[in-house]
Design an enzyme around this catalytic site. Structure first.
Site, PDB file in Angstrom:
ATOM      1  CG  ASN A  12     -41.536   9.675 -31.250  1.00  0.00           C
ATOM      2  OD1 ASN A  12     -42.310   8.334 -31.270  1.00  0.00           O
ATOM      3  ND2 ASN A  12     -41.827  10.537 -32.225  1.00  0.00           N
ATOM      4  CD1 TRP A  13     -37.991   4.699 -28.235  1.00  0.00           C
ATOM      5  CD2 TRP A  13     -38.831   2.477 -27.869  1.00  0.00           C
ATOM      6  NE1 TRP A  13     -37.479   4.027 -27.143  1.00  0.00           N
ATOM      7  CE2 TRP A  13     -37.824   2.880 -26.895  1.00  0.00           C
ATOM      8  CE3 TRP A  13     -39.294   1.141 -28.138  1.00  0.00           C
ATOM      9  CZ2 TRP A  13     -37.280   1.586 -25.932  1.00  0.00           C
ATOM     10  CZ3 TRP A  13     -39.000   0.274 -26.989  1.00  0.00           C
ATOM     11  CH2 TRP A  13     -38.047   0.646 -25.928  1.00  0.00           C
ATOM     12  CE  LYS A  14     -39.549  10.078 -34.777  1.00  0.00           C
ATOM     13  NZ  LYS A  14     -39.013  11.110 -35.842  1.00  0.00           N
ATOM     14  CG  HIS A  99     -44.039  13.465 -34.491  1.00  0.00           C
ATOM     15  ND1 HIS A  99     -43.684  13.314 -35.809  1.00  0.00           N
ATOM     16  CD2 HIS A  99     -42.924  13.494 -33.796  1.00  0.00           C
ATOM     17  CE1 HIS A  99     -42.309  13.411 -35.477  1.00  0.00           C
ATOM     18  NE2 HIS A  99     -41.919  13.421 -34.674  1.00  0.00           N
ATOM     19  CD  GLU A 101     -41.796  11.038 -38.019  1.00  0.00           C
ATOM     20  OE1 GLU A 101     -42.202  10.445 -37.278  1.00  0.00           O
ATOM     21  OE2 GLU A 101     -40.383  11.638 -37.970  1.00  0.00           O
ATOM     22  CD  GLU A 169     -40.026  16.330 -32.444  1.00  0.00           C
ATOM     23  OE1 GLU A 169     -39.264  15.645 -32.080  1.00  0.00           O
ATOM     24  OE2 GLU A 169     -40.926  15.945 -33.165  1.00  0.00           O
ATOM     25  N   GLY A 175     -34.467  13.392 -37.854  1.00  0.00           N
ATOM     26  CA  GLY A 175     -33.795  12.044 -38.659  1.00  0.00           C
ATOM     27  C   GLY A 175     -32.683  12.611 -39.641  1.00  0.00           C
ATOM     28  CB  SER A 214     -30.742  15.788 -35.396  1.00  0.00           C
ATOM     29  OG  SER A 214     -30.999  15.132 -36.485  1.00  0.00           O
ATOM     30  N   GLY A 235     -35.782  11.035 -30.939  1.00  0.00           N
ATOM     31  CA  GLY A 235     -36.196   9.771 -31.794  1.00  0.00           C
ATOM     32  C   GLY A 235     -35.019   8.935 -31.854  1.00  0.00           C
ATOM     33  N   GLY A 236     -34.511   8.658 -33.120  1.00  0.00           N
ATOM     34  CA  GLY A 236     -33.423   7.679 -33.394  1.00  0.00           C
ATOM     35  C   GLY A 236     -32.606   7.283 -32.079  1.00  0.00           C
TER      36      GLY A 236
HETATM   37  P1  13P Z   1     -34.785  12.266 -34.211  1.00  0.00           P
HETATM   38  O1  13P Z   1     -34.417  12.330 -33.074  1.00  0.00           O
HETATM   39  O2  13P Z   1     -34.635  11.019 -34.929  1.00  0.00           O
HETATM   40  O3  13P Z   1     -34.165  13.263 -35.331  1.00  0.00           O
HETATM   41  O4  13P Z   1     -36.315  12.387 -34.264  1.00  0.00           O
HETATM   42  C1  13P Z   1     -37.050  13.329 -33.607  1.00  0.00           C
HETATM   43  C2  13P Z   1     -38.413  13.305 -33.496  1.00  0.00           C
HETATM   44  O5  13P Z   1     -39.267  13.208 -34.424  1.00  0.00           O
HETATM   45  C3  13P Z   1     -38.931  12.842 -32.240  1.00  0.00           C
HETATM   46  O6  13P Z   1     -40.271  12.744 -31.933  1.00  0.00           O
END
Ligand code: 13P
Length: 251
Positions: A12-14, A99, A101, A169, A175, A214, A235-236
């Site tokens: 997920n590149w957000k 998600h 967020e 999640e 993050g 993470s 994510g990251g």
């Molecule tokens: P991180 O891997 O950066 O913690 O993000 C997880 C995430 O929200 C994937 O959708």
């Protein structure tokens, strides 16, 4: 009954990624095609602006594309939104819905998420339906109940006949570099599996349950080996081809 589930690793590149990020895709494609064949389905969910390019360029390396959200309506006066069929048109096969967020920053309820998942299924996409508790909810012992309620409210009945994916999640792990213990992940994933089987019987036994929060090259092997963890939502660490490839290879 035992069901063999091919794991899935989704990035997920957000809100990260310009056209220059296609270099990372090229690098990942190179690693996936020269190394040992991946034992996981590989999906990247980039920003919508580069979705079509990712879908086009990733195809030859078996990298599939997904959206990060979709509107519940098929079309109409919804400035700034993207419909499920637009994602399909751009080459997506998956879409993340619910998600944390978006639940938080856009006030999306379980009912909203369910409507989006229904729209996704209707357009031929596989929705990746996200659930997860806050730190306060975990600390007060409510994590399993919170997630059970999110599952009940967010998964449409159409999941009985169509493919869906669930992503657990924990919000406090996103993050932050912090992750639940393997025992806590196992407890949650087993509980999610029970709920899916109660509601969808055999179909529920075959739904992938991804872990996200993470997930890194350093912890991927351990976490992806936990019972009922059928892949990850990253994510990251999905932004750098080398890190994402290491996680894919940990399957
Ligand atoms: P991180 O891997 O950066 O913690 O993000 C997880 C995430 O929200 C994937 O959708």
């Amino acid at each position: 009954m035992t069901t063999t589930i091919t794991p899935l690793i989704a990035g997920n590149w957000k809100m990260n990624g310009l056209r220059g990020s296609l270099d990372e895709l090229t690098a990942l494609a190179g690693m996936l095609t020269t190394g040992e064949a991946p034992r996981a389905v590989v999906v990247i969910c980039p920003p919508a602006t580069i979705l079509a390019a990712i879908a086009r360029q990733g195809a030859s390396a078996g990298i599939l594309a997904g959206g990060q959200d979709c509107h519940a309506a098929p079309s109409g006066a919804h400035t700034g939104d993207i419909s499920a069929s637009m994602l399909v048109d751009a080459g997506a096969q998956y879409v993340i819905v619910g998600h944390s967020e978006r639940r938080e920053a856009h006030g999306e309820s379980d009912a909203d998420v369910r409507a989006k998942a229904e729209a996704a299924i209707g357009a031929g996409l596989k929705p990746i339906i996200c659930v997860g508790e806050t730190e306060a909810q975990r600390d007060s012992g409510q994590a399993l109940d919170v997630v059970a309620a999110q599952l009940a409210g967010s998964i449409p009945d159409a999941a009985e006949l169509h493919e869906i994916i669930v992503a657990y999640e924990p919000i406090w792990a996103i993050g932050t570099g912090r992750t639940p213990s393997n025992d806590d992940i196992a407890e949650m994933h087993n509980s999610i599996r029970d709920k899916l089987v109660q509601r969808f019987a055999d179909k529920g036994a075959s739904v992938r349950i991804l872990y996200g929060g993470s997930l890194k090259p350093q912890n991927a092997r351990e976490i992806l080996a936990v019972d009922n963890v059928n892949g990850g939502l990253v994510g990251g660490a999905s932004l750098l081809a080398k890190d994402f490839y290491t996680i894919i290879s940990a399957v």
